[in-house]
Design a protein around this motif. Sequence first.
Motif, PDB file in Angstrom:
ATOM      1  N   PHE A   1       7.700   5.594 -73.649  1.00 37.55           N
ATOM      2  CA  PHE A   1       9.082   5.175 -73.495  1.00 37.55           C
ATOM      3  C   PHE A   1      10.033   6.265 -73.966  1.00 37.55           C
ATOM      4  CE2 PHE A   1      12.825   2.867 -75.022  1.00 37.55           C
ATOM      5  CZ  PHE A   1      13.120   2.082 -73.927  1.00 37.55           C
ATOM      6  N   THR A   2       9.951   6.618 -75.223  1.00 42.46           N
ATOM      7  CA  THR A   2      10.864   7.593 -75.807  1.00 42.46           C
ATOM      8  C   THR A   2      10.629   8.982 -75.250  1.00 42.46           C
ATOM      9  OG1 THR A   2      10.911   6.282 -77.810  1.00 42.46           O
ATOM     10  CG2 THR A   2      11.715   8.514 -77.999  1.00 42.46           C
ATOM     11  N   ALA A   3       9.383   9.343 -75.027  1.00 42.93           N
ATOM     12  CA  ALA A   3       9.067  10.695 -74.569  1.00 42.93           C
ATOM     13  C   ALA A   3       9.663  10.977 -73.195  1.00 42.93           C
ATOM     14  CB  ALA A   3       7.560  10.914 -74.552  1.00 42.93           C
TER      15      ALA A   3
ATOM     16  N   LEU B   1      17.292   2.087 -81.702  1.00 39.48           N
ATOM     17  CA  LEU B   1      17.770   2.132 -80.316  1.00 39.48           C
ATOM     18  C   LEU B   1      18.656   3.343 -80.027  1.00 39.48           C
ATOM     19  CD1 LEU B   1      18.343  -1.579 -79.330  1.00 39.48           C
ATOM     20  CD2 LEU B   1      16.588  -0.004 -78.551  1.00 39.48           C
ATOM     21  N   PRO B   2      19.534   3.746 -80.948  1.00 43.21           N
ATOM     22  CA  PRO B   2      20.269   4.985 -80.668  1.00 43.21           C
ATOM     23  C   PRO B   2      19.339   6.185 -80.473  1.00 43.21           C
ATOM     24  CG  PRO B   2      21.417   3.778 -82.352  1.00 43.21           C
ATOM     25  CD  PRO B   2      20.117   3.046 -82.104  1.00 43.21           C
ATOM     26  N   LEU B   3      18.284   6.292 -81.268  1.00 42.51           N
ATOM     27  CA  LEU B   3      17.356   7.414 -81.105  1.00 42.51           C
ATOM     28  C   LEU B   3      16.544   7.307 -79.816  1.00 42.51           C
ATOM     29  CD1 LEU B   3      15.998   7.961 -84.724  1.00 42.51           C
ATOM     30  CD2 LEU B   3      17.525   9.443 -83.412  1.00 42.51           C
ATOM     31  N   MET B   4      16.262   6.092 -79.382  1.00 42.93           N
ATOM     32  CA  MET B   4      15.449   5.902 -78.183  1.00 42.93           C
ATOM     33  C   MET B   4      16.270   5.924 -76.896  1.00 42.93           C
ATOM     34  SD  MET B   4      12.632   3.096 -79.483  1.00 42.93           S
ATOM     35  CE  MET B   4      12.741   2.223 -77.980  1.00 42.93           C
ATOM     36  N   LEU B   5      17.489   5.430 -76.924  1.00 45.90           N
ATOM     37  CA  LEU B   5      18.255   5.282 -75.686  1.00 45.90           C
ATOM     38  C   LEU B   5      19.611   5.978 -75.696  1.00 45.90           C
ATOM     39  CD1 LEU B   5      17.626   1.504 -74.942  1.00 45.90           C
ATOM     40  CD2 LEU B   5      16.763   3.423 -73.641  1.00 45.90           C
ATOM     41  N   VAL B   6      20.410   5.721 -76.692  1.00 40.86           N
ATOM     42  CA  VAL B   6      21.809   6.154 -76.672  1.00 40.86           C
ATOM     43  C   VAL B   6      21.947   7.678 -76.765  1.00 40.86           C
ATOM     44  CG1 VAL B   6      24.048   5.942 -77.821  1.00 40.86           C
ATOM     45  CG2 VAL B   6      22.549   3.955 -77.633  1.00 40.86           C
TER      46      VAL B   6
ATOM     47  N   TYR C   1       6.881  14.927 -77.719  1.00 38.98           N
ATOM     48  CA  TYR C   1       5.829  13.928 -77.903  1.00 38.98           C
ATOM     49  C   TYR C   1       5.566  13.625 -79.371  1.00 38.98           C
ATOM     50  CZ  TYR C   1       4.753  13.124 -73.074  1.00 38.98           C
ATOM     51  OH  TYR C   1       4.837  12.721 -71.769  1.00 38.98           O
ATOM     52  N   VAL C   2       5.680  14.607 -80.244  1.00 37.55           N
ATOM     53  CA  VAL C   2       5.531  14.339 -81.677  1.00 37.55           C
ATOM     54  C   VAL C   2       6.657  13.420 -82.149  1.00 37.55           C
ATOM     55  CG1 VAL C   2       5.680  15.390 -83.976  1.00 37.55           C
ATOM     56  CG2 VAL C   2       4.182  16.378 -82.247  1.00 37.55           C
ATOM     57  N   PHE C   3       7.887  13.704 -81.724  1.00 35.53           N
ATOM     58  CA  PHE C   3       9.014  12.844 -82.075  1.00 35.53           C
ATOM     59  C   PHE C   3       8.785  11.420 -81.568  1.00 35.53           C
ATOM     60  CE2 PHE C   3      13.193  11.123 -80.754  1.00 35.53           C
ATOM     61  CZ  PHE C   3      13.746  10.956 -82.004  1.00 35.53           C
ATOM     62  N   ALA C   4       8.322  11.291 -80.323  1.00 35.24           N
ATOM     63  CA  ALA C   4       8.073   9.968 -79.749  1.00 35.24           C
ATOM     64  C   ALA C   4       6.946   9.248 -80.493  1.00 35.24           C
ATOM     65  CB  ALA C   4       7.729  10.098 -78.267  1.00 35.24           C
ATOM     66  N   MET C   5       5.913   9.983 -80.870  1.00 37.17           N
ATOM     67  CA  MET C   5       4.814   9.358 -81.611  1.00 37.17           C
ATOM     68  C   MET C   5       5.263   8.896 -82.996  1.00 37.17           C
ATOM     69  SD  MET C   5       1.319  11.376 -80.599  1.00 37.17           S
ATOM     70  CE  MET C   5       1.926  13.036 -80.829  1.00 37.17           C
ATOM     71  N   MET C   6       6.133   9.674 -83.627  1.00 35.98           N
ATOM     72  CA  MET C   6       6.642   9.250 -84.940  1.00 35.98           C
ATOM     73  C   MET C   6       7.449   7.971 -84.814  1.00 35.98           C
ATOM     74  SD  MET C   6       7.512  12.953 -86.759  1.00 35.98           S
ATOM     75  CE  MET C   6       9.209  12.575 -86.769  1.00 35.98           C
ATOM     76  N   LEU C   7       8.307   7.891 -83.802  1.00 37.29           N
ATOM     77  CA  LEU C   7       9.067   6.652 -83.596  1.00 37.29           C
ATOM     78  C   LEU C   7       8.139   5.489 -83.255  1.00 37.29           C
ATOM     79  CD1 LEU C   7      12.329   7.538 -81.643  1.00 37.29           C
ATOM     80  CD2 LEU C   7      12.113   6.634 -83.934  1.00 37.29           C
ATOM     81  N   ALA C   8       7.117   5.764 -82.456  1.00 37.21           N
ATOM     82  CA  ALA C   8       6.183   4.700 -82.072  1.00 37.21           C
ATOM     83  C   ALA C   8       5.352   4.220 -83.249  1.00 37.21           C
ATOM     84  CB  ALA C   8       5.270   5.199 -80.954  1.00 37.21           C
TER      85      ALA C   8
END
Length: 168
Positions: A1-3, A89-94, A44-51
């Motif tokens: 999602f985030t990646a 949500l701001p980090l993932m979408l906004v 991907y590291v950033f996305a994995m940390m959020l996940a």
Amino acid sequence: FTASIWMNVVIARQIYLMAICSASMTVYLPPSTKRVMRQVFCVYVFAMMLAALPVMPFFPLRANAAQGLACLPVEADIVSTILMWSLFLPLMLVVPVLAVAFYFWKCYRLLLRDQDLKEARSLFYVFGRMFAALIFMWGPTGVLIWVLGGIVPIGMSWIGGSVSHLQG
């Protein structure tokens, strides 16, 4: 999602770097494979940390709780609600959507401010596709799962989550 959302930011930034070279009439040198892989790795590291945060016992958000349909973090109490809407949500979408809009604006001001729209068609096409992916593929997820999650029927939430998987 985030990646996949943040990859749009990386691509938009690269287009902006190309626009800088075009405006200054210098040769554009594409990034090396090593640099591209480093950027992909960072995303991907950033996305994995959020996940990973929602499965940590100290973190108030919980994963896999979106009506049993999606592996998305959702709020469980007032603390998690505040954290969800002020940080997660701001980090993932906004932030990614605003970053793509920022790079589009910078490209427009750099290259197209004084040009005919016919000449600007390709740049508008590329950024238009990015915005379409961000808004029409991820917007339903945000609205139908997070905003209206407990209000709409469960099938609508499923549709919102499924649409987001069209981008990858």
